[in-house]
Write an enzyme that holds these catalytic residues in place. Structure first.
Site, PDB file in Angstrom:
ATOM      1  N   HIS A 294     -22.489 -10.642 108.246  1.00 29.98           N
ATOM      2  CA  HIS A 294     -21.437 -10.007 107.454  1.00 29.98           C
ATOM      3  C   HIS A 294     -20.628 -11.024 106.677  1.00 29.98           C
ATOM      4  O   HIS A 294     -19.523 -11.406 107.080  1.00 29.98           O
ATOM      5  CB  HIS A 294     -20.530  -9.181 108.378  1.00 29.98           C
ATOM      6  CG  HIS A 294     -21.204  -7.980 108.906  1.00 29.98           C
ATOM      7  ND1 HIS A 294     -21.147  -6.769 108.273  1.00 29.98           N
ATOM      8  CD2 HIS A 294     -22.012  -7.820 109.983  1.00 29.98           C
ATOM      9  CE1 HIS A 294     -21.882  -5.899 108.951  1.00 29.98           C
ATOM     10  NE2 HIS A 294     -22.424  -6.520 109.980  1.00 29.98           N
TER      11      HIS A 294
ATOM     12  N   CYS B  95     -26.421  -6.164 106.615  1.00 26.00           N
ATOM     13  CA  CYS B  95     -26.668  -5.656 107.962  1.00 26.00           C
ATOM     14  C   CYS B  95     -27.536  -4.389 107.928  1.00 26.00           C
ATOM     15  O   CYS B  95     -28.743  -4.504 107.721  1.00 26.00           O
ATOM     16  CB  CYS B  95     -25.353  -5.457 108.705  1.00 26.00           C
ATOM     17  SG  CYS B  95     -25.554  -5.558 110.500  1.00 26.00           S
TER      18      CYS B  95
ATOM     19  N   GLU C 218     -19.059 -10.441 103.987  1.00 27.64           N
ATOM     20  CA  GLU C 218     -17.884  -9.778 103.403  1.00 27.64           C
ATOM     21  C   GLU C 218     -16.640  -9.973 104.240  1.00 27.64           C
ATOM     22  O   GLU C 218     -15.506  -9.996 103.735  1.00 27.64           O
ATOM     23  CB  GLU C 218     -18.155  -8.280 103.206  1.00 27.64           C
ATOM     24  CG  GLU C 218     -17.954  -7.375 104.414  1.00 27.64           C
ATOM     25  CD  GLU C 218     -19.016  -7.538 105.511  1.00 27.64           C
ATOM     26  OE1 GLU C 218     -20.057  -8.164 105.235  1.00 27.64           O
ATOM     27  OE2 GLU C 218     -18.788  -7.017 106.623  1.00 27.64           O
TER      28      GLU C 218
END
Ligand SMILES: N[C@@H](CCC(=O)NCCCC(=O)O)C(=O)O
Length: 248
Positions: free
Chosen positions: A219, A112, A221
């Site tokens: 994202h 990001c 993660e």
């Protein structure tokens, strides 16, 4: 073999009368639990740091997301209050860190804000408030109170065939979206790895990079243990840091 060590960018935050150097646990835990790396956070002291002193001791670098924006002076644009908030000490640390990691062939995952830093670090520029641009989607997170809602999977991206990301996931995948800014002028050192339906660049890699270098605007993660494409990206980063650690 010893566990690979992965260096994370830090944001600076002020509370309790102190300045804190910090990173969200979601990024740290995704690398710890899915990539198999030992997360460590690099303090955001910019030019006061000897980056090689720490890069000699790590096997990967992650530039995380953040609610702050890269200061537009780094890409030749006058700053306005509306383009903030800023974290200039993060910029002063992350931008040279990214360039040095690429030069040294250290595996690099930029998420990001990290993708935006990667583009700016290599000479590109950013557009702000892209939701106000014609024919653009609103890429900001949903206005909901809970983090799972903010990071909900909510739009498709098309993966470029045969690239760094295309060797990890193929075709169309669904991703989350929590950003107001995006790539405007793409650095000539970057290759587009994925795009959104409105043409927003959603992933990039460094052309001719010695090591794994991937920037994603979404994202992976956050859902790294449950979402297939997210897990594949963190696992691919894990393979890269393990190989680098083995060589180091
Ligand atoms: N500030 C930049 C980058 C966005 C980003 O990194 N988002 C992650 C944090 C999201 C959140 O916690 O709100 C932009 O807006 O483009």
């Amino acid at each position: 073999m010893t566990t690979p060590v992965v260096l994370f960018t830090a944001d600076t935050r002020a509370f309790d009368g102190y300045t804190w150097h910090c990173a969200p646990s979601t990024y740290l835990e995704a690398v710890l639990d899915v990539s198999g790396g030992m997360p460590v956070i690099l303090t955001a002291f910019g030019p006061r740091l000897d980056l090689d002193a720490v890069l000699d001791r790590v096997d990967g670098v992650v530039a995380t997301g953040s609610r702050t924006n890269v200061h537009p002076s780094h890409y030749g644009v006058a700053a306005t209050e509306a383009m903030g908030p800023y974290d200039e000490v993060r910029d002063a640390t992350s931008l040279p860190l990214i360039r040095r990691a690429i030069e040294r062939g250290i595996p690099l995952l930029c998420i990001c804000r990290g993708l935006q830093e990667l583009n700016v670090a290599l000479g590109g520029s950013l557009a702000s408030d892209i939701q106000d641009l014609p024919e653009r989607m609103d890429h900001r997170h949903p206005d909901v109170p809970d983090m799972d809602g903010k990071f909900a999977i909510r739009h498709g991206v098309t993966i470029a065939a045969g690239g760094c990301l295309g060797r990890i996931v193929e075709g169309e995948i669904e991703v989350n979206s929590l950003h107001r800014q995006a790539v405007a002028r793409l650095s000539d050192r970057l290759a587009v790895e994925a795009t959104a339906p409105d043409g927003t660049i959603e992933a990039v890699s460094v052309k001719g990079a010695a090591g794994f270098t991937l920037g994603v605007q979404w994202h992976p993660e956050y859902w790294a243990t449950t979402d297939g494409p997210s897990k594949a990206i963190l696992e691919a980063f894990g393979a890269a840091i393990a190989a680098y650690a083995g060589g180091r």
